[in-house]
Design a protein around this motif. Sequence first.
Motif, short mmCIF file in Angstrom:
data_model
loop_
_atom_site.label_atom_id
_atom_site.label_comp_id
_atom_site.label_asym_id
_atom_site.label_seq_id
_atom_site.Cartn_x
_atom_site.Cartn_y
_atom_site.Cartn_z
N MET A 41 9.98 5.68 9.55
CA MET A 41 9.16 6.28 8.52
C MET A 41 9.74 7.66 8.21
N ASP A 42 9.96 7.92 6.92
CA ASP A 42 10.47 9.24 6.57
C ASP A 42 9.32 10.23 6.38
N ALA A 43 9.69 11.50 6.21
CA ALA A 43 8.69 12.58 6.14
C ALA A 43 7.73 12.39 4.97
N LYS A 44 8.25 12.05 3.81
CA LYS A 44 7.40 11.92 2.62
C LYS A 44 6.39 10.78 2.80
N GLU A 45 6.85 9.65 3.32
CA GLU A 45 5.95 8.52 3.56
C GLU A 45 4.85 8.91 4.55
N CYS A 46 5.23 9.65 5.57
CA CYS A 46 4.27 10.10 6.58
C CYS A 46 3.22 10.99 5.93
N LEU A 47 3.64 11.96 5.13
CA LEU A 47 2.70 12.90 4.52
C LEU A 47 1.81 12.22 3.49
N LYS A 48 2.34 11.26 2.76
CA LYS A 48 1.53 10.54 1.77
C LYS A 48 0.40 9.75 2.43
N LEU A 49 0.56 9.44 3.70
CA LEU A 49 -0.48 8.71 4.41
C LEU A 49 -1.80 9.49 4.46
N ALA A 50 -1.73 10.82 4.44
CA ALA A 50 -2.96 11.63 4.53
C ALA A 50 -3.94 11.23 3.42
N TYR A 51 -3.44 11.12 2.20
CA TYR A 51 -4.29 10.75 1.07
C TYR A 51 -4.81 9.32 1.24
N LYS A 52 -3.92 8.43 1.61
CA LYS A 52 -4.29 7.03 1.78
C LYS A 52 -5.35 6.89 2.87
N ILE A 53 -5.19 7.63 3.95
CA ILE A 53 -6.16 7.58 5.05
C ILE A 53 -7.53 8.02 4.55
N GLU A 54 -7.55 9.11 3.81
CA GLU A 54 -8.83 9.60 3.30
C GLU A 54 -9.51 8.56 2.40
N LYS A 55 -8.73 7.91 1.57
CA LYS A 55 -9.30 6.89 0.69
C LYS A 55 -9.83 5.69 1.48
N VAL A 56 -9.11 5.27 2.51
CA VAL A 56 -9.58 4.16 3.33
C VAL A 56 -10.88 4.53 4.03
N VAL A 57 -10.94 5.74 4.58
CA VAL A 57 -12.16 6.19 5.27
C VAL A 57 -13.34 6.23 4.29
N GLU A 58 -13.11 6.77 3.09
CA GLU A 58 -14.17 6.81 2.08
C GLU A 58 -14.63 5.39 1.74
N LYS A 82 8.29 9.53 16.78
CA LYS A 82 8.66 8.10 16.83
C LYS A 82 7.44 7.21 17.01
N SER A 83 6.42 7.75 17.65
CA SER A 83 5.20 6.97 17.88
C SER A 83 4.37 6.81 16.60
N PHE A 84 4.71 7.55 15.58
CA PHE A 84 3.95 7.53 14.33
C PHE A 84 4.51 6.41 13.45
N THR A 85 3.91 5.23 13.55
CA THR A 85 4.48 4.07 12.88
C THR A 85 3.56 3.40 11.87
N VAL A 86 2.39 3.96 11.64
CA VAL A 86 1.45 3.35 10.70
C VAL A 86 2.01 3.44 9.29
N LYS A 87 1.90 2.36 8.56
CA LYS A 87 2.34 2.33 7.17
C LYS A 87 1.14 2.04 6.27
#
Length: 141
Positions: A1-18, A128-133
């Motif tokens: 997972m690259d840095a940008k994909e990792c950071l974009k997860l923050a928004y996606k996570i928030e939407k899933v939680v909502e 490396k442990s950060f593998t969620v997509k």
Amino acid sequence: MDAKECLKLAYKIEKVVEYRNLIEEQHIISSRGVRVEELEVYKAETQRLINRLTKLRLDIEKIVNEVKSPNERQVLELRYLLYRPWNNKFDKDTGELIAEGIIETMHYSSEAVYKYHAEGLKKIKVPKSFTVKYSELINYL
């Protein structure tokens, strides 16, 4: 997972939680005929998911906070943690400002802001442990 994909997860996570919170509310409202045990199991599963996603979100914040340059860190925070657009966004009908842009917030040229962004991304160290997509987050909906 690259840095940008990792950071974009923050928004996606928030939407899933909502979304999960909304679904839980609807499930509770429509569960008049559902056994209490079933509802409790559903609520517990949802809470476990929300706890996991909240931890991921906090991990992303920690990753951004490790960027040493204040300008690079600020661009990354504004873009990926506060979901700000690059430029001001205005309502098409009223002309009202609906979202302040990163460029206007920082008072730098667009070239400088994009450079801070690119340099900041290079400094992000995704564990490396950060593998969620994002595709995995969809499974939680």
